[in-house]
Enzyme design. Structure first.
Site, PDB file in Angstrom:
ATOM      1  CG  HIS A  98      54.250  -3.142   3.839  1.00 42.87           C
ATOM      2  ND1 HIS A  98      53.942  -3.227   2.427  1.00 42.87           N
ATOM      3  CD2 HIS A  98      53.798  -2.025   4.185  1.00 42.87           C
ATOM      4  CE1 HIS A  98      53.549  -2.088   2.212  1.00 42.87           C
ATOM      5  NE2 HIS A  98      53.391  -1.380   3.178  1.00 42.87           N
ATOM      6  CE  LYS A 139      41.906  -7.400  -3.717  1.00 44.72           C
ATOM      7  NZ  LYS A 139      41.356  -8.466  -2.752  1.00 44.72           N
TER       8      LYS A 139
END
Lengths: 283, 174
Positions: free
Chosen positions: B36, B101
């Site tokens: 990322h 999550k």
């Protein structure tokens, strides 16, 4: 007592087995607690999440693959007998070699970077480990090892309370830390609490507490009672399995303490996910 | 239990409600912290990304190594909030599904509503079980990042829960 010689390879083999075993085989204390939690949950979603964890842990054990992809940074607490000599090398080198072999040969994930801020290059063998050694009388080496995942490690916190905060202050800090963590540390969690000592001692106690079976209470009834009270309070928070709501937000709360300074009341909260992995051996 | 496919269709996207349990099949990309960061830096330099994220799914995961005979090693989700800083830029490029999550930032949720994207939760720590839903894994780019490289997974009936839907309804805020 005579000096006892132990070979470096004996230490290496022991450490290798500890990290492979702890990543494949969840402890009975955690398994029992998850089974019990599933009976107590009333929502289908919470039951379903716990069933997935039970199935997952069985697959990992049957196939000897890691319970979780985050096989952790290697943490070891060592009680090193003062009559022991490593005859053909250094103790720490032998430990690091054991970690290296476990993570490379055991198909465990290598998650350690060489430098925390600038380079962040993967060391490719999960070394170095974090080793806490205490010299004790005797001619044995006792090692408690845990693979610590960082989803939960990142949700841990420490606070330098002062004496007037008392037990209420301790409770509030533990509960605030768990509430803030919410769904992030892979609940149901195990909460390790270190109280007393100095800044770093409290943190170390909290880590040590996560490596104790959740079926064993603090030997002092006052702290054992505090463990139960905190567990009850946490399980009222409705964080639930996977953070999706339910009665099981934590499987256990373990407290470890140490004498402290007249001016201080340090408290550290080390959170561990449901895959609370640790094993022990004695050489 | 709803069945969905990746890349997801507009119809399926609109149908998903926070709290729904789904089984997903199809193709997705993996990316976590380091990948990322690289993609974010490329965008800031005005450069092209190594993958076209438009309409796609990104799973926040860094798998353990695969044992011989396995398509992939254990591969549960990692905590999503660490990707929050980089996420709105990818959503603006058309990323439709994120799997991870835990909580997301307000900025991410606003961007999801604006761009019509969903955030699905996999069960943290169920990595050995989740790996059973991965049929194939192939390296796409950033090989030097090891477990943090971008892979393309073919998945079959991976169990997920809609954590935040396109309207911003959020299971973690209940």
């Amino acid at each position: 007592m005579a000096i006892r010689e132990i070979k470096a390879e004996t230490v290496t083999a022991c450490v290798k087995k500890l990290f492979m075993d702890c990543n494949y085989y969840i402890g009975d204390d955690i398994s029992n607690a998850i089974l019990k939690a599933r009976e107590q949950e009333t929502s289908d979603l919470a039951k379903d999440v716990l069933t997935q964890l039970i199935d997952n842990n069985k697959i990992a054990a049957d196939e000897q693959i890691p319970i979780c992809q985050d096989t952790g940074m290697a943490v070891l607490f060592v009680e090193y007998g003062d009559k022991v000599v490593i005859s053909d090398g250094s103790f720490e080198d032998a430990v690091e070699e054991g970690v290296r072999q476990a993570y490379t040969e055991g198909y465990l994930r290598k998650s350690v970077v060489s430098d925390p801020v600038f380079d962040r290059k993967n060391t490719k063998d999960n070394t170095p480990a974090v080793i806490h050694t205490r010299i004790v009388p005797g001619d044995k080496i006792k090692i408690t090892a845990g693979g610590k995942g960082f989803g939960s490690e990142n949700m841990s916190a420490i606070k330098m309370l002062t004496p007037s905060a008392g037990v209420e202050g301790v409770k509030q800090f533990v509960l605030d830390t768990v509430a803030y963590a919410g769904p992030n540390p892979c609940p149901p969690i195990v909460v390790g609490v270190g109280i007393g000592g100095t800044f770093e001692k409290a943190a170390q106690l909290a880590k040590r507490a996560t490596l104790r079976s959740i079926e064993v209470s603090n030997s002092d009834e006052k702290y054992a009672s505090l463990e139960r009270e905190l567990l009850d309070e946490i399980n009222k928070m409705n964080i639930g399995p996977a953070g999706l709501g339910g009665k099981t937000s934590a499987l256990g709360v373990n407290i470890e303490t140490y004498p402290t300074h007249i001016a201080g009341l340090p408290v550290a909260v080390n959170i561990c996910c449901h895959a609370c992995r640790h094993k022990e051996c004695e050489i | 239990m709803k069945k969905i496919t990746f890349p997801i269709t507009e119809e399926q996207l609109k149908d998903l409600q926070a709290g729904d349990r789904v089984l997903a099949s199809g193709y997705l990309y993996t990316a976590r912290d380091a990948a990322h960061k690289r993609m974010y830096e490329l965008l800031n330099e005005g450069k092209q990304l190594p993958i076209d994220v438009s309409g796609q799914t990104i799973y926040y995961v860094g798998a353990a190594p695969a044992k011989p005979g396995y398509a992939v090693g254990p591969c549960g989700p990692t905590s999503s909030y660490r990707m929050d800083k980089y996420t709105p830029s990818l959503l603006d490029l058309g990323l439709k599904v994120m799997i991870g999550k835990g909580k997301r930032s307000d900025a991410v949720i606003e961007s999801m509503k604006k761009n019509g994207a969903v955030y699905l939760a996999a069960i943290g720590g169920a990595a050995a079980l989740i790996a059973k839903s991965i049929i194939k894994s192939e390296l796409v780019c950033y090989e030097d990042l090891g477990t943090e490289a971008i892979y393309r997974y073919e998945v079959k009936d991976i169990p997920l829960i809609v954590a935040i839907d396109t309207k911003g309804n959020n299971v973690y805020a209940r």
